[in-house]
Design a protein around this motif. Structure first.
Motif, PDB file in Angstrom:
ATOM      1  N   CYS A  96       2.835  -1.792  -3.275  1.00 30.89           N
ATOM      2  CA  CYS A  96       3.996  -1.914  -2.183  1.00 30.89           C
ATOM      3  C   CYS A  96       5.185  -2.290  -3.012  1.00 30.89           C
ATOM      4  O   CYS A  96       5.224  -2.732  -4.089  1.00 30.89           O
ATOM      5  N   VAL A  97       5.933  -0.709  -2.452  1.00 26.09           N
ATOM      6  CA  VAL A  97       7.319  -0.831  -3.650  1.00 26.09           C
ATOM      7  C   VAL A  97       8.517  -0.690  -2.890  1.00 26.09           C
ATOM      8  O   VAL A  97       8.840   0.575  -2.020  1.00 26.09           O
ATOM      9  N   HIS A  98       9.233  -1.348  -3.274  1.00 28.34           N
ATOM     10  CA  HIS A  98      10.551  -1.570  -2.089  1.00 28.34           C
ATOM     11  C   HIS A  98      12.085  -1.555  -2.648  1.00 28.34           C
ATOM     12  O   HIS A  98      13.040  -1.220  -2.614  1.00 28.34           O
ATOM     13  N   SER A  99      11.435  -1.293  -4.412  1.00 31.48           N
ATOM     14  CA  SER A  99      12.676  -1.285  -5.006  1.00 31.48           C
ATOM     15  C   SER A  99      12.351  -0.304  -6.127  1.00 31.48           C
ATOM     16  O   SER A  99      10.853   0.048  -6.863  1.00 31.48           O
ATOM     17  N   ALA A 100      13.515   0.143  -7.038  1.00 31.16           N
ATOM     18  CA  ALA A 100      13.425   0.757  -8.214  1.00 31.16           C
ATOM     19  C   ALA A 100      12.581   2.226  -8.165  1.00 31.16           C
ATOM     20  O   ALA A 100      11.724   2.363  -9.176  1.00 31.16           O
ATOM     21  N   THR A 101      12.318   2.549  -7.276  1.00 32.12           N
ATOM     22  CA  THR A 101      11.242   3.976  -6.163  1.00 32.12           C
ATOM     23  C   THR A 101      12.026   4.724  -7.501  1.00 32.12           C
ATOM     24  O   THR A 101      10.715   5.730  -7.885  1.00 32.12           O
ATOM     25  N   GLU A 121      -2.856   3.378  -4.730  1.00 33.55           N
ATOM     26  CA  GLU A 121      -2.009   3.691  -2.953  1.00 33.55           C
ATOM     27  C   GLU A 121      -0.505   3.632  -3.058  1.00 33.55           C
ATOM     28  O   GLU A 121      -0.317   2.026  -3.327  1.00 33.55           O
ATOM     29  N   ILE A 122      -0.177   4.496  -2.734  1.00 32.76           N
ATOM     30  CA  ILE A 122       1.523   3.890  -2.513  1.00 32.76           C
ATOM     31  C   ILE A 122       2.031   3.806  -1.126  1.00 32.76           C
ATOM     32  O   ILE A 122       1.734   4.488  -0.144  1.00 32.76           O
ATOM     33  N   THR A 123       2.830   2.167  -0.823  1.00 31.53           N
ATOM     34  CA  THR A 123       3.381   2.457   0.523  1.00 31.53           C
ATOM     35  C   THR A 123       4.372   1.893   0.784  1.00 31.53           C
ATOM     36  O   THR A 123       4.944   0.981  -0.613  1.00 31.53           O
ATOM     37  N   GLN A 124       5.593   2.039   1.074  1.00 35.42           N
ATOM     38  CA  GLN A 124       7.069   1.483   1.175  1.00 35.42           C
ATOM     39  C   GLN A 124       7.401   0.657   2.079  1.00 35.42           C
ATOM     40  O   GLN A 124       7.973   0.341   2.373  1.00 35.42           O
ATOM     41  N   ARG A 125       6.242   0.117   3.431  1.00 36.12           N
ATOM     42  CA  ARG A 125       6.289  -0.693   4.666  1.00 36.12           C
ATOM     43  C   ARG A 125       6.914  -2.115   4.035  1.00 36.12           C
ATOM     44  O   ARG A 125       6.707  -2.634   3.463  1.00 36.12           O
TER      45      ARG A 125
END
Length: 298
Positions: A96-101, A121-125
């Motif tokens: 899960c990526v909230h920063s530095a995308t 498996e990438i999510t930004q949720r």
């Protein structure tokens, strides 16, 4: 206290709704209600505040939910470790990526070059307070000297700077202050995104209100807005722009001295699969190798 009781309690606690929890569990509602009553009787305290048909998890329930998640996660880890021993290598990482995308593609490309068997498996949720996060690892940020969450490591600390088009009049100033940008159009990530919240809090501390003319939930689009002259924006100095980006200057603000901490967080677990531990260690080394000179400066 039985495992089936904890699983049923978790569903009710996360949904705070008996009927929806029964549907999730494919269970008759009276049986589910009976399980919750039995748990409350066993513990000697109510787990929910009830107002007619409405249910709200109380402090007793939040304590039990925290330990329930740990217990069930430990069981899941035991299964995962046993399966890994049976099958050889487990290769999936739920990230899960909230920063530095903006840096994520290069980070994953570099890691996969040495561990090609791993599948991401990438999510930004962004998960709600009572939801069970469904990821193995999270990249997120804090501002200032906030304490990192448990099971986390610091990836880097970086200043907050102002991004402007390379030909923007601000780039001709010897130094830039907030008073120079009070009437300048700003672009921003959408207000519910973590970075936007961090910047809003930082602006509130210095009584500055940016004149936002456009918002986006995509950091790449935000940089395109800046490059085209739609507006300026606040960015982290080292991870705000993707590599090899031209047409954008990063300007130091004399009176906006805020620092962003970028960190990696992993789900609490007694068992950390080798491929996840390898990615954690790789991230620490990779971000440490990012020198300030790797970013456009002005």
């Amino acid at each position: 206290m039985e495992i089936f009781q904890l699983k049923q309690f978790q569903a009710v606690a996360e949904l705070e709704h008996m009927t929806r929890a029964a549907e999730r569990l494919n269970l008759a509602q009276p049986a589910l209600s009976r399980t919750i009553r039995n748990l409350e009787n066993e513990l000697g305290v109510p787990l929910f505040d009830r107002d007619g048909r409405r249910m709200r998890l109380n402090e007793n329930g939040r304590i039990l939910l925290r330990y329930t998640r740990q217990i069930l996660a430990s069981l899941q880890d035991a299964r995962a470790e046993i399966d890994a021993r049976k099958t050889g290598t487990e290769s999936r990482i739920q990230l899960c990526v909230h920063s530095a995308t903006a840096l994520l593609p290069q980070l994953l490309a570099d890691f996969l070059a040495v561990r090609p068997e791993v599948r991401f498996e990438i999510t930004q949720r962004i998960f709600g307070e009572t939801e069970q996060p469904s990821y193995d690892m999270l990249i997120d940020s804090l501002v200032g000297d906030e304490v990192l969450p448990r099971n986390s490591c610091l990836l880097l600390r970086e200043d907050v700077v102002l991004a402007a088009a390379a030909d923007h009049p601000l780039t001709r100033l010897e130094s830039v202050r907030l008073s120079d940008v009070r009437s300048v159009p700003f672009v921003s990530l959408r207000r519910d995104r973590p970075w936007a919240k961090i910047i809003q809090n930082a602006c509130n501390e210095v009584n500055f209100s940016p004149r936002v003319v456009a918002e986006s939930d995509n950091p790449i689009t935000l940089c395109d807005f800046v490059r085209c002259g739609v507006g300026v924006c606040f960015l982290p100095s080292r991870t705000g722009l993707p590599p090899q980006t031209d047409g954008i200057a990063l300007l130091h603000l004399q009176d906006f001295a805020h620092v962003r901490q970028l960190y990696l967080h992993w789900r609490y677990s007694a068992y950390l699969p080798p491929h996840i531990a390898a990615f954690r260690d790789f991230c620490v080394r990779w971000f440490a190798s990012l020198a300030p000179a790797d970013r456009p400066q002005a």
